[in-house]
Design a protein around this motif. Structure first.
Motif, mmCIF file in Angstrom:
data_model
loop_
_atom_site.group_PDB
_atom_site.id
_atom_site.type_symbol
_atom_site.label_atom_id
_atom_site.label_comp_id
_atom_site.label_asym_id
_atom_site.label_seq_id
_atom_site.Cartn_x
_atom_site.Cartn_y
_atom_site.Cartn_z
ATOM 1 N N GLY A 102 -4.738 -4.204 -11.215
ATOM 2 C CA GLY A 102 -4.141 -3.198 -11.389
ATOM 3 C C GLY A 102 -4.780 -2.124 -12.934
ATOM 4 O O GLY A 102 -5.027 -1.861 -13.356
ATOM 5 N N VAL A 103 -6.151 -3.199 -13.113
ATOM 6 C CA VAL A 103 -7.298 -2.471 -13.783
ATOM 7 C C VAL A 103 -8.825 -2.314 -13.651
ATOM 8 O O VAL A 103 -9.380 -1.634 -14.283
ATOM 9 N N CYS A 104 -8.939 -2.949 -12.137
ATOM 10 C CA CYS A 104 -10.435 -2.704 -11.754
ATOM 11 C C CYS A 104 -11.069 -0.916 -11.321
ATOM 12 O O CYS A 104 -9.645 -0.525 -11.448
ATOM 13 N N PRO A 105 -11.650 -0.703 -10.800
ATOM 14 C CA PRO A 105 -11.684 0.526 -10.529
ATOM 15 C C PRO A 105 -11.112 1.049 -8.951
ATOM 16 O O PRO A 105 -10.921 1.850 -9.760
ATOM 17 N N GLN A 106 -10.667 0.440 -8.773
ATOM 18 C CA GLN A 106 -9.791 0.587 -7.515
ATOM 19 C C GLN A 106 -8.319 0.628 -7.235
ATOM 20 O O GLN A 106 -8.324 2.050 -7.291
ATOM 21 N N CYS A 107 -7.615 -0.085 -7.989
ATOM 22 C CA CYS A 107 -5.704 -0.140 -8.444
ATOM 23 C C CYS A 107 -5.870 1.151 -9.616
ATOM 24 O O CYS A 107 -5.092 1.781 -9.607
ATOM 25 N N SER A 108 -7.262 1.377 -10.681
ATOM 26 C CA SER A 108 -7.211 2.388 -11.501
ATOM 27 C C SER A 108 -7.085 3.903 -10.773
ATOM 28 O O SER A 108 -6.769 4.596 -11.343
ATOM 29 N N GLY A 110 -5.679 4.179 -7.888
ATOM 30 C CA GLY A 110 -5.012 3.869 -7.336
ATOM 31 C C GLY A 110 -5.025 3.196 -5.972
ATOM 32 O O GLY A 110 -3.833 3.378 -4.876
ATOM 33 N N TRP A 111 -6.117 2.335 -5.588
ATOM 34 C CA TRP A 111 -6.125 1.759 -4.417
ATOM 35 C C TRP A 111 -6.015 0.631 -4.507
ATOM 36 O O TRP A 111 -7.508 0.045 -4.206
ATOM 37 N N MET A 112 -5.011 0.341 -5.083
ATOM 38 C CA MET A 112 -4.293 -1.647 -5.524
ATOM 39 C C MET A 112 -5.020 -2.647 -3.379
ATOM 40 O O MET A 112 -5.004 -3.338 -4.312
ATOM 41 N N GLN A 113 -4.694 -1.480 -2.317
ATOM 42 C CA GLN A 113 -5.154 -2.373 -1.835
ATOM 43 C C GLN A 113 -6.608 -3.091 -1.621
ATOM 44 O O GLN A 113 -7.244 -3.727 -0.568
ATOM 45 N N LEU A 114 -6.999 -2.223 -2.167
ATOM 46 C CA LEU A 114 -8.421 -2.555 -1.903
ATOM 47 C C LEU A 114 -9.246 -3.289 -3.376
ATOM 48 O O LEU A 114 -10.615 -2.806 -4.121
ATOM 49 N N CYS A 115 -8.524 -3.278 -4.046
ATOM 50 C CA CYS A 115 -9.051 -4.028 -5.284
ATOM 51 C C CYS A 115 -9.908 -5.434 -5.845
ATOM 52 O O CYS A 115 -10.251 -5.852 -4.367
ATOM 53 N N ASP A 116 -10.596 -5.157 -5.908
ATOM 54 C CA ASP A 116 -11.739 -5.871 -6.246
ATOM 55 C C ASP A 116 -11.740 -6.961 -5.958
ATOM 56 O O ASP A 116 -13.037 -8.040 -5.968
ATOM 57 N N ASP A 117 -10.913 -7.762 -6.874
ATOM 58 C CA ASP A 117 -10.436 -9.017 -7.304
ATOM 59 C C ASP A 117 -9.104 -9.493 -5.647
ATOM 60 O O ASP A 117 -9.087 -10.821 -6.319
ATOM 61 N N GLY A 118 -9.116 -9.045 -4.734
ATOM 62 C CA GLY A 118 -8.447 -9.227 -3.561
ATOM 63 C C GLY A 118 -7.345 -8.526 -3.368
ATOM 64 O O GLY A 118 -6.791 -9.179 -4.821
ATOM 65 N N VAL A 119 -6.286 -8.431 -2.858
ATOM 66 C CA VAL A 119 -5.349 -8.358 -3.000
ATOM 67 C C VAL A 119 -3.920 -8.688 -3.085
ATOM 68 O O VAL A 119 -4.524 -9.741 -2.388
ATOM 69 N N LYS A 120 -3.416 -8.550 -4.266
ATOM 70 C CA LYS A 120 -2.018 -10.159 -4.813
ATOM 71 C C LYS A 120 -1.273 -10.005 -3.864
ATOM 72 O O LYS A 120 -0.635 -11.039 -3.969
ATOM 73 N N GLU A 121 -0.604 -8.664 -3.494
ATOM 74 C CA GLU A 121 0.230 -8.838 -3.010
ATOM 75 C C GLU A 121 0.805 -7.877 -2.051
ATOM 76 O O GLU A 121 0.145 -6.505 -1.621
ATOM 77 N N VAL A 122 1.104 -7.856 -0.440
ATOM 78 C CA VAL A 122 1.087 -6.976 0.488
ATOM 79 C C VAL A 122 2.715 -6.703 0.905
ATOM 80 O O VAL A 122 3.475 -8.200 1.251
ATOM 81 N N SER A 302 -4.239 6.157 -1.563
ATOM 82 C CA SER A 302 -3.709 5.485 -2.947
ATOM 83 C C SER A 302 -2.611 5.642 -3.209
ATOM 84 O O SER A 302 -1.705 6.991 -2.274
ATOM 85 N N THR A 303 -2.296 5.870 -4.108
ATOM 86 C CA THR A 303 -0.928 6.741 -5.280
ATOM 87 C C THR A 303 -0.929 7.877 -5.327
ATOM 88 O O THR A 303 0.035 8.948 -5.230
ATOM 89 N N VAL A 304 -1.925 8.793 -5.288
ATOM 90 C CA VAL A 304 -2.338 9.734 -5.450
ATOM 91 C C VAL A 304 -2.025 10.438 -4.701
ATOM 92 O O VAL A 304 -1.615 11.359 -4.443
ATOM 93 N N GLY A 305 -3.199 9.863 -3.492
ATOM 94 C CA GLY A 305 -2.919 10.195 -2.161
ATOM 95 C C GLY A 305 -0.942 10.347 -1.317
ATOM 96 O O GLY A 305 -0.755 11.320 -0.893
ATOM 97 N N GLN A 306 -0.162 9.078 -1.868
ATOM 98 C CA GLN A 306 0.812 9.818 -1.741
ATOM 99 C C GLN A 306 1.395 10.443 -2.364
ATOM 100 O O GLN A 306 2.386 10.774 -1.036
ATOM 101 N N ALA A 307 1.353 10.454 -3.387
ATOM 102 C CA ALA A 307 2.018 12.035 -3.625
ATOM 103 C C ALA A 307 1.881 12.851 -3.600
ATOM 104 O O ALA A 307 2.379 14.298 -3.307
ATOM 105 N N GLU A 308 0.411 13.264 -3.194
ATOM 106 C CA GLU A 308 0.159 14.958 -2.386
ATOM 107 C C GLU A 308 0.528 14.683 -0.830
ATOM 108 O O GLU A 308 1.112 15.802 -0.848
#
Length: 354
Positions: A102-108, A110-122, A302-308
């Motif tokens: 939720g805080v790394c550059p990917q998550c922030s 909207g790319w939570m599946q690319l989380c720098d710390d690894g995706v926590k849940e799918v 991403s969440t942004v892409g989903q909204a678009e």
């Protein structure tokens, strides 16, 4: 509540689960539509037990998990520490089916599946998904559903249609171009529909006549059945003045189709892989280097892409609802996945609140 669980080896169970309650930063969605995605079949078919998510390299799990990763519904409960402008009771929402830090550059972004710390849940794979009446998730994973769109359309955008949108954006497809779409399952057919709506010329490929027929209905200009065509690459070149397609998209995961997706584009062309799993063999110099071909891997959006994507579908009146050929109750899950497993039909959706 009841939830659909993949037991592996093409078996599933409808099991009892407690109704979820939201914790801090979380909400509960009442699921109004839960789509069936082609990647669900990999878990449906995989050997049962805790390690089944290894089918897509997403790690092991323990205990029964509710399937379904195309969630769309209405927020019915909001936990503490959720900003009022992020989620509220009565909000119509899609859900981005990943949880990261939720805080790394990917998550922030909207790319939570690319989380720098690894995706926590799918969700629907390593965390409880949407093939149930209710689903708990972080409020930050919600994407508001435009009023003009149905819950079914929102479910499609939450994975299959959104994945096609993300790939077309990566390709930079324009209306004066030709794209070859390999595989006309839910993702490929979405790509055909969206590309045609964007004004592009679409060459649709699939081995199932039923799916090719639907591709024609959704705007494909040329249909190719590789099982009945001796020279697929030649057919594509013949339809493009001997040059090849400007772009291609493979949604099939088939090794031959992937290779042809790269080989069929013209010099300076672009090919995009979105189908999960499997492999491909390329002769790098003639297939790519000496033609300046760009190969892109695209994993959902991403969440942004989903909204678009949702706004585009709403504003342009794209008939995404027509992707669905079958609507099911949770109690019909076994019948639904037995049919979907044949991969000759259109898209299915569960309506848990019906």
């Amino acid at each position: 509540m009841k939830g659909v669980v993949f037991a592996g080896d093409r078996k599933l169970e409808l099991m009892d689960f407690p109704d979820p309650s939201p914790g801090p930063g979380e909400v509960v969605l009442e699921i109004r539509a839960s789509g069936m995605c082609g990647s669900d079949l990999k878990f449906y078919r995989a050997p049962g037990g805790p390690g089944r998510t290894a089918a897509l390299g997403l790690g092991a799990t323990s205990g029964p998990l509710i399937a379904g990763h195309e969630p769309c519904g209405v927020v019915v409960a909001v936990g503490p520490n959720v900003p009022q402008n992020q989620a509220w009771v009565g909000m119509r929402a899609m859900q981005h089916h990943y949880r990261g830090c939720g805080v790394c550059p990917q998550c922030s972004t909207g790319w939570m599946q690319l989380c720098d710390d690894g995706v926590k849940e799918v969700y629907g794979v390593t965390g409880h998904g949407a093939h149930a009446r209710y689903m708990k998730c972080p409020a930050r994973t919600l994407v508001e559903l435009p009023e003009a769109l149905s819950f079914e359309t929102g479910a499609a955008i939450s994975c299959g249609t959104g994945t096609a949108w993300g790939a077309l954006q990566r390709l930079g497809l324009m209306g004066d171009q030709t794209i070859a779409v390999f595989g006309q399952g839910p993702v490929g057919l979405s790509a055909t529909l969206l590309a045609a709506k964007m004004g592009a010329r679409v060459i649709a490929l699939d081995t199932a006549p039923e799916r090719l027929g639907r591709a024609k209905e959704f705007g494909a200009d040329l249909l190719i059945n590789p099982a009945e065509t001796n020279d697929v690459l030649g057919a594509i070149k013949e339809a493009t003045h001997g040059l090849g397609a400007h772009a291609s998209l493979d949604a099939s995961s088939n090794p031959l189709a992937r290779r042809q997706a790269v080989q069929c584009v013209r010099t300076w062309g672009k090919a995009c892989f979105v189908g999960e799993g499997g492999d491909v063999t390329l002769d790098v110099s003639p297939d790519m280097l000496r033609r300046q071909v760009t190969l892109i891997g695209s994993w959902t959006f991403s969440t942004v892409g989903q909204a678009e994507c949702a706004r585009y579908v709403a504003d342009r009146g794209v008939p995404v609802d027509r992707l669905f050929t079958h609507r099911w109750t949770l109690e019909q899950a076994e019948e639904a996945y037995t049919l979907f497993d044949k991969q000759t039909t259109g898209k299915g959706v569960f309506l848990p609140a019906a």
